[in-house]
Design an enzyme around this catalytic site. Structure first.
Site, short mmCIF file in Angstrom:
data_model
loop_
_atom_site.label_atom_id
_atom_site.label_comp_id
_atom_site.label_asym_id
_atom_site.label_seq_id
_atom_site.Cartn_x
_atom_site.Cartn_y
_atom_site.Cartn_z
N GLY A 23 0.81 -1.22 0.00
CA GLY A 23 0.00 0.00 0.00
C GLY A 23 0.84 1.26 0.00
N ARG A 75 0.42 5.24 -2.98
CA ARG A 75 -0.54 6.34 -3.03
C ARG A 75 0.13 7.61 -2.52
NH1 ARG A 75 -6.32 7.38 -0.12
NH2 ARG A 75 -6.99 8.91 -1.65
N VAL A 93 -3.38 -7.42 -1.76
CA VAL A 93 -3.01 -8.21 -0.57
C VAL A 93 -4.10 -9.21 -0.16
CG1 VAL A 93 -1.40 -6.47 0.32
CG2 VAL A 93 -3.79 -6.45 1.10
N ASN A 101 1.24 -2.23 5.37
CA ASN A 101 0.63 -0.90 5.49
C ASN A 101 -0.71 -0.80 4.75
OD1 ASN A 101 0.74 2.22 5.72
ND2 ASN A 101 0.63 1.83 3.51
N SER A 153 -3.37 1.00 14.24
CA SER A 153 -4.10 2.27 14.36
C SER A 153 -4.41 2.52 15.82
CB SER A 153 -5.41 2.17 13.57
OG SER A 153 -6.25 3.26 13.81
N TYR A 192 -13.35 -1.81 10.81
CA TYR A 192 -11.99 -1.24 10.87
C TYR A 192 -11.38 -1.47 12.26
CZ TYR A 192 -8.25 2.22 10.24
OH TYR A 192 -7.02 2.84 10.13
N ALA A 233 -12.23 -3.69 14.54
CA ALA A 233 -11.99 -5.12 14.78
C ALA A 233 -10.75 -5.58 14.00
CB ALA A 233 -13.21 -5.93 14.37
N LYS A 285 -8.14 -3.85 13.11
CA LYS A 285 -6.89 -3.32 13.67
C LYS A 285 -6.58 -3.96 15.04
CE LYS A 285 -5.80 -0.51 10.26
NZ LYS A 285 -4.63 -0.74 9.40
N ILE A 340 -3.91 11.17 10.90
CA ILE A 340 -2.97 11.81 9.98
C ILE A 340 -3.77 12.19 8.73
CG2 ILE A 340 -0.90 11.48 8.56
CD1 ILE A 340 -0.01 9.34 10.57
N1 LIG Z 1 -4.41 8.25 8.04
C1 LIG Z 1 -4.68 7.95 9.29
O1 LIG Z 1 -5.18 8.78 10.05
C2 LIG Z 1 -4.39 6.56 9.80
C3 LIG Z 1 -4.46 6.36 11.19
C4 LIG Z 1 -4.20 5.11 11.69
C5 LIG Z 1 -3.87 4.08 10.85
N2 LIG Z 1 -3.80 4.28 9.51
C6 LIG Z 1 -3.44 3.13 8.66
O2 LIG Z 1 -2.30 3.45 7.89
C7 LIG Z 1 -2.34 2.70 6.66
C8 LIG Z 1 -2.15 3.66 5.50
O3 LIG Z 1 -3.24 4.57 5.48
P1 LIG Z 1 -3.21 5.99 4.76
O4 LIG Z 1 -3.82 6.95 5.67
O5 LIG Z 1 -1.88 6.25 4.18
O6 LIG Z 1 -4.30 5.74 3.62
P2 LIG Z 1 -4.20 5.58 2.05
O7 LIG Z 1 -5.59 5.34 1.59
O8 LIG Z 1 -3.42 6.69 1.47
O9 LIG Z 1 -3.34 4.24 1.91
C9 LIG Z 1 -3.88 2.97 1.90
C10 LIG Z 1 -3.20 2.21 0.78
O10 LIG Z 1 -3.66 0.84 0.82
C11 LIG Z 1 -3.84 0.46 -0.53
N3 LIG Z 1 -4.73 -0.71 -0.63
C12 LIG Z 1 -6.06 -0.75 -0.40
N4 LIG Z 1 -6.54 -1.97 -0.68
C13 LIG Z 1 -5.48 -2.74 -1.07
C14 LIG Z 1 -5.32 -4.07 -1.47
N5 LIG Z 1 -6.36 -4.92 -1.56
N6 LIG Z 1 -4.08 -4.51 -1.82
C15 LIG Z 1 -3.01 -3.67 -1.75
N7 LIG Z 1 -3.11 -2.37 -1.38
C16 LIG Z 1 -4.33 -1.91 -1.04
C17 LIG Z 1 -4.39 1.68 -1.23
O11 LIG Z 1 -4.24 1.59 -2.64
C18 LIG Z 1 -3.55 2.78 -0.61
O12 LIG Z 1 -2.35 3.00 -1.32
C19 LIG Z 1 -3.66 1.96 6.64
O13 LIG Z 1 -3.46 0.63 7.07
C20 LIG Z 1 -4.50 2.73 7.65
O14 LIG Z 1 -5.50 1.93 8.22
C21 LIG Z 1 -4.06 5.50 8.96
#
Ligand SMILES: NC(=O)c1ccc[n+]([C@@H]2O[C@H](COP(=O)([O-])OP(=O)(O)OC[C@H]3O[C@@H](n4cnc5c(N)ncnc54)[C@H](O)[C@@H]3O)[C@@H](O)[C@H]2O)c1
Length: 276
Positions: free
Chosen positions: A13, A16, A80, A106, A159, A172, A174, A176, A205
């Site tokens: 991931g 992006r 994934v 990620n 998270s 979500y 559950a 995490k 974030i």
């Molecule tokens: N942004 C926040 O506030 C925050 C907080 C806590 C945790 N997170 C976690 O951090 C991670 C990244 O989140 P982000 O905020 O950068 O979001 P984001 O949407 O920018 O990134 C998520 C990425 O996962 C990819 N993805 C989705 N489904 C997929 C699949 N089936 N196979 C491969 N890749 C796939 C997407 O294409 C994307 O690039 C996530 O796991 C999210 O749950 C984010």
């Protein structure tokens, strides 16, 4: 710097723009790792919004940025949710660079939010498939190689929702919490093989996903976007929201020998908002 020169790292991931995965892979590249940038590349399945997908060109651009930072980098598409894709992703890292030292799970979906009594089974499955099954599958295939080569590091991006509950986010939350369970199980089982397994738990974030969540929750609370965001900042002991770089630094540390005696940990990176 954490002494990661020449290590081989795969980050799911990470294709992006402005995402946490992008920051992690760029940080590992700057640390001197050979990196595998990976993302789904295209929308697959009705549950998944194309708005939230790291497209193939974006993934290639992230790999270019890693090369510009002096790293060897390849871009490998991987959904994934598919075991054959995950096996091929890890195989691509080993073919290109001879080994795999660091896996960062990620990839995640955080935008399928519904009132619990209306929560669709399809949404539940979609979230669990990416956030939890995806980490299981990539970790399994990475661990096969890591065991054979004598060790490695896996970091799961969990998270704040791995520690606390959030409304409309049953799947979500559950997933995490489950990811922390996977982290702990893998840590105790794989420790004697030299594989350390940890999780990082970010709070808010403002990535593409974070922006969507701000819009969603501010609307639910009847607040304008910036009033809602101000509330997050005001209740944070360090007085700000998280930055993708905050998570990237934690991942680099946990992946390095500086964290040689740390495994099974679920580290909050939340400015003190979450502390258990
Ligand atoms: N942004 C926040 O506030 C925050 C907080 C806590 C945790 N997170 C976690 O951090 C991670 C990244 O989140 P982000 O905020 O950068 O979001 P984001 O949407 O920018 O990134 C998520 C990425 O996962 C990819 N993805 C989705 N489904 C997929 C699949 N089936 N196979 C491969 N890749 C796939 C997407 O294409 C994307 O690039 C996530 O796991 C999210 O749950 C984010």
């Amino acid at each position: 710097m954490y002494g990661l020169q020449g290590k081989v790292a795969v980050v799911t991931g990470s294709g992006r723009r402005n995402g946490i995965g992008e920051a992690i892979v760029l940080r590992l590249a700057a640390e001197g790792c050979h990196v595998v940038v990976s993302d789904i590349g295209k929308p697959i399945g009705n549950e998944f919004s194309s708005e939230h997908i790291g497209a193939t060109e974006e993934m290639e651009a992230v790999a270019d940025a890693c090369r510009n930072a002096g790293a060897k980098a390849i871009a490998v598409p991987c959904d994934v949710r598919s075991e054959s894709d995950c096996e091929a992703l890890i195989g691509a890292a080993v073919s290109a660079f001879g080994r795999i030292d660091i896996l960062v799970n990620n990839a995640g979906v955080g935008y399928l939010m519904e009132p619990f009594t209306e929560f669709r089974e399809s949404s539940w499955d979609a979230v669990l498939d990416v956030n939890l099954k995806g980490a299981f599958l990539c970790s399994k295939h990475a661990a096969i190689h890591m065991k054979a080569q004598g060790g490695g590091s896996i970091v799961n991006i969990a998270s704040q929702a791995a520690k606390s509950g959030f409304p409309f986010a049953a799947a979500y939350t559950a997933s995490k919490h489950g990811l922390v369970g996977l982290t702990r199980s893998n840590a105790v089982e794989l420790g004697r093989d030299g594989i350390r397994v940890n999780a990082v738990c970010p709070n808010h974030i403002t990535t593409g996903l974070g922006h969507w969540q701000n819009k969603f929750f501010s609307k639910k609370l009847g607040l304008d976007y910036y009033t809602y965001l101000r509330g997050i900042v005001d209740r944070n002991p360090l007085g700000r929201t998280g930055l993708t770089e905050d998570i990237a630094k934690a991942v680099a540390f946990l992946s390095s020998d500086q964290a040689a005696y740390i495994t099974g940990e679920a580290m909050n990176v939340s400015g003190g908002e979450e502390y258990h």
